[in-house]
Write a protein that holds these residues in place. Structure first.
Motif, mmCIF file in Angstrom:
data_model
loop_
_atom_site.group_PDB
_atom_site.id
_atom_site.type_symbol
_atom_site.label_atom_id
_atom_site.label_comp_id
_atom_site.label_asym_id
_atom_site.label_seq_id
_atom_site.Cartn_x
_atom_site.Cartn_y
_atom_site.Cartn_z
ATOM 1 N N ALA A 216 0.863 -0.897 -0.192
ATOM 2 C CA ALA A 216 -0.127 -0.066 0.096
ATOM 3 C C ALA A 216 1.034 1.219 -0.088
ATOM 4 O O ALA A 216 1.904 1.102 0.596
ATOM 5 N N GLY A 217 0.478 2.417 -0.533
ATOM 6 C CA GLY A 217 1.018 3.476 -0.246
ATOM 7 C C GLY A 217 1.270 4.172 0.947
ATOM 8 O O GLY A 217 0.596 3.617 1.882
ATOM 9 N N HIS A 218 1.733 5.135 0.946
ATOM 10 C CA HIS A 218 2.214 5.732 2.265
ATOM 11 C C HIS A 218 2.743 7.284 2.236
ATOM 12 O O HIS A 218 3.284 7.615 1.149
ATOM 13 N N VAL A 219 2.111 7.953 3.076
ATOM 14 C CA VAL A 219 2.313 9.540 2.885
ATOM 15 C C VAL A 219 3.382 9.998 4.261
ATOM 16 O O VAL A 219 2.945 9.799 5.434
ATOM 17 N N HIS A 290 -1.727 9.815 -5.702
ATOM 18 C CA HIS A 290 -0.426 9.203 -5.722
ATOM 19 C C HIS A 290 -0.132 7.936 -4.785
ATOM 20 O O HIS A 290 0.530 6.963 -5.197
ATOM 21 N N ALA A 291 -0.678 8.296 -3.527
ATOM 22 C CA ALA A 291 -0.562 6.948 -2.511
ATOM 23 C C ALA A 291 -1.281 5.964 -2.752
ATOM 24 O O ALA A 291 -0.846 4.999 -2.746
ATOM 25 N N GLN A 292 -2.490 6.180 -3.394
ATOM 26 C CA GLN A 292 -3.373 4.761 -3.964
ATOM 27 C C GLN A 292 -2.583 4.135 -5.056
ATOM 28 O O GLN A 292 -3.149 3.176 -5.172
ATOM 29 N N VAL A 297 4.637 8.636 -0.869
ATOM 30 C CA VAL A 297 4.574 10.265 -1.337
ATOM 31 C C VAL A 297 5.227 10.885 -0.143
ATOM 32 O O VAL A 297 4.832 10.618 1.036
ATOM 33 N N VAL A 298 6.121 12.064 -0.547
ATOM 34 C CA VAL A 298 6.674 12.940 0.448
ATOM 35 C C VAL A 298 5.976 14.497 0.113
ATOM 36 O O VAL A 298 6.095 14.735 -0.922
ATOM 37 N N ARG A 299 4.922 14.589 1.054
ATOM 38 C CA ARG A 299 4.374 16.117 1.016
ATOM 39 C C ARG A 299 5.354 16.810 1.744
ATOM 40 O O ARG A 299 5.217 16.895 2.876
ATOM 41 N N LEU A 300 6.142 17.819 0.883
ATOM 42 C CA LEU A 300 7.011 18.677 1.547
ATOM 43 C C LEU A 300 6.577 19.907 1.940
ATOM 44 O O LEU A 300 6.298 20.604 0.882
ATOM 45 N N LYS A 301 6.393 20.536 2.961
ATOM 46 C CA LYS A 301 6.207 21.708 3.302
ATOM 47 C C LYS A 301 7.254 22.576 4.140
ATOM 48 O O LYS A 301 7.837 22.221 4.893
ATOM 49 N N ALA A 302 7.139 23.790 3.650
ATOM 50 C CA ALA A 302 8.073 24.818 4.223
ATOM 51 C C ALA A 302 8.082 24.827 5.856
ATOM 52 O O ALA A 302 6.933 24.481 6.213
ATOM 53 N N GLY A 303 9.189 25.052 6.385
ATOM 54 C CA GLY A 303 9.320 25.225 7.922
ATOM 55 C C GLY A 303 8.864 23.807 8.624
ATOM 56 O O GLY A 303 9.238 22.762 8.216
ATOM 57 N N ALA A 321 -9.459 8.448 3.221
ATOM 58 C CA ALA A 321 -8.867 7.353 2.143
ATOM 59 C C ALA A 321 -8.367 6.306 2.635
ATOM 60 O O ALA A 321 -7.721 5.207 1.885
ATOM 61 N N ASP A 322 -8.309 6.088 4.102
ATOM 62 C CA ASP A 322 -7.533 5.145 4.684
ATOM 63 C C ASP A 322 -6.053 4.823 4.407
ATOM 64 O O ASP A 322 -5.685 3.709 4.144
ATOM 65 N N ILE A 323 -5.298 5.855 4.153
ATOM 66 C CA ILE A 323 -3.992 5.835 3.776
ATOM 67 C C ILE A 323 -2.926 5.943 4.834
ATOM 68 O O ILE A 323 -3.211 7.006 5.822
ATOM 69 N N SER A 324 -2.024 5.392 5.111
ATOM 70 C CA SER A 324 -1.042 5.445 6.320
ATOM 71 C C SER A 324 -0.123 6.806 5.912
ATOM 72 O O SER A 324 0.039 6.888 4.991
ATOM 73 N N TYR A 325 -0.110 7.341 7.213
ATOM 74 C CA TYR A 325 0.845 8.696 7.064
ATOM 75 C C TYR A 325 1.667 8.847 8.287
ATOM 76 O O TYR A 325 1.247 8.188 9.489
ATOM 77 N N GLN A 326 2.578 9.723 8.353
ATOM 78 C CA GLN A 326 3.118 10.071 9.450
ATOM 79 C C GLN A 326 3.534 11.673 9.279
ATOM 80 O O GLN A 326 4.164 11.936 8.185
#
Ligand code: SAH
Length: 463
Positions: A216-219, A290-292, A297-303, A321-326
């Motif tokens: 499964a995908g991951h974010v 993209h995770a699906q 996926v890396v969601r890259l945010k400033a700061g 969407a029941d996607i694992s994330y941290q």
């Protein structure tokens, strides 16, 4: 970069070297690793070079170099350890069209030879443009220790197997297979049974990977810090190393995006302050899609993603969407900025609380508890405060703030073009407008830079 690294095809081509002493031998040891045709031109040669010639590893012309010796040569090395002789032979080689390197003479060389870690066909070249040979040696030692000796053989065997591995879907699953082979099963099989053990291992490993269920995908929702790549956390670096897809903010710097895995798809989901170029709901959908697909996926945010980062909306989309994330925290602009003016966000006896506030919100200029903020000793970091500066200044003065309250604006925190502008609440505008801020900027209410002299200079600059 004054020198561009490339790998040159030299198999079957001529490489000529003038000189027969120690410098010549050092270069020849490297050159003999190639499949080039080597010619040494020198009146005197060491017994070792003589032995190499006898073994057929190179050809020797026993005289000083002359016109015609470098015809059709791809590369030429002047290694006479004699500046005048090197200049003479280099001129001949130049005229005959070879690329010229003069040993220990960076200035007159057309190319330089890097330090090399050889796991043929895997070759690591390390160059410092002559600036730091010690550093090059240390890096070489580090990489030598890290790459298994069998890597070259594994790579050669692996190459013949590439086609078979195409049964695995492109991207992460194929990559996982190869990582497993090169760093796990491959070296182990080679250690146990030698090269003969490697092919059966590849076959078994491929079967196991085909049988594995689709991952499964991951974010990872990652804080990129204020811009300086050294202010990334190790966790953020690791996530970038593994990412299949990187979806980043407008404020994330190119230097940080450079660190993403080379094959990663990089998507700019940049939003300009006031008005979005990509709606938040579209960004949420993009991350989920993209995770699906099974991607990391890396969601890259400033700061830091938890500070004015619309993190909760993205988390909500992932949860539904029941996607694992941290969430991987980052250094927020306020923390990095105070570090650069030598101040603390909180200070015993001055302020026991600090506010992170925004200059504008979804409804326009953001309203705050102005009366509380106007108290002496208050410290607030104002994000997204460029356009609302006059509004904030007016509100604070109206609520009785001291016009002499220090105000410090820091633009492009942690980047090469960082600017620190120290002023007071009374002068906050027009100072900010006059400063013509083009990068992201954070404004501190109640903090002056520690260095009073710098403060005076900055004031002069914008007076
Ligand atoms: N999550 C980010 C803030 C996003 S809001 C963080 O934790 O830093 C965007 C605002 O952050 C900008 O308008 C600016 O006020 C501030 N900011 C972000 N990066 C900055 C930088 N390198 N220098 C100065 N301010 C910055």
């Amino acid at each position: 970069m004054q020198h561009f690294p490339i790998f040159m095809a030299v198999a079957g081509r001529r490489i000529v070297l003038s000189g027969g002493g120690d410098a010549a031998m050092a270069k020849l040891r490297l050159l003999m690793k190639t499949e080039a045709r080597l010619t040494v031109v020198a009146a005197d040669i060491t017994p070792e070079i003589e032995r190499w010639a006898a073994q057929g590893k190179l050809r020797v012309i026993r005289r000083a170099m002359d016109k015609g010796d470098t015809i059709c040569a791809a590369l030429f090395y002047a290694a006479n350890e004699d500046a005048a002789e090197d200049a003479r032979v280099a001129a001949i080689a130049h005229a005959e069209g070879a690329l010229v390197n003069i040993v220990d003479n960076l200035h007159d060389s057309q190319f330089i030879t890097p330090a090399i870690v050889d796991r043929d066909p895997v070759t690591v070249a390390i160059g410092t443009e002559g600036a730091a040979p010690v550093l090059a040696r240390a890096i070489k030692a580090d990489i030598e220790a890290r790459l298994p000796q069998s890597l070259g053989i594994l790579a050669r065997i692996g190459k013949t197997f590439r086609h078979a591995v195409e049964v695995l879907p492109m991207g992460r699953r194929r990559r996982d297979f190869w990582a497993d082979f090169y760093f796990n099963a491959g070296p182990k099989a080679f250690g146990d049974k030698g090269a003969a053990g490697v092919i059966p291992t590849l076959e078994t490993l491929l079967d196991a990977h085909i049988a594995a269920t689709q991952k499964a995908g991951h974010v990872d929702l990652v804080g990129a810090g204020p811009g300086d790549p050294e202010l990334l956390t190790l966790k953020a670096r690791n996530a970038l190393d593994k990412a299949d897809v990187v979806i980043h903010d407008r404020l994330v710097t190119p230097e940080i995006l450079e660190l993403a895995r080379r094959e990663a798809i990089i998507i700019d989901a940049g939003k300009e302050g006031f008005g979005a170029s990509m709606a938040q709901s579209d960004i949420d959908a993009l991350i989920v899609a993209h995770a699906q697909d099974g991607h990391h996926v890396v969601r890259l945010k400033a700061g830091d993603p938890t500070v004015f980062g619309r993190l909760d909306e993205e988390i909500a989309a992932l949860e539904s969407a029941d996607i694992s994330y941290q969430v991987i925290p980052g250094i927020t602009a306020a923390s990095a900025a105070v570090a650069n003016i030598g101040q603390s966000l909180t200070k015993r006896g001055r302020n026991s609380a600090v506010r992170l506030i925004t200059g504008h919100d979804t409804k326009g200029y953001a309203d705050h508890d102005w009366r509380a903020l106007a108290q002496s000793g208050e410290v607030a970091a104002i994000y997204m405060g460029k356009k609302s500066a006059r509004f904030i200044q007016g509100r604070l003065l109206m609520h009785g703030a001291d016009p002499c309250t220090p105000v410090t604006i820091i633009e492009n925190v942690s980047r090469a073009d960082q600017r620190i502008i120290a002023t007071t609440l009374a002068d906050m505008e027009p100072t900010m407008t006059q400063a013509n801020l083009t990068g992201p900027a954070i404004t501190f209410l109640g903090l002056a830079p520690r260095d009073a002299a710098a403060y005076a200079n900055q004031r002069k600059e914008f007076a």
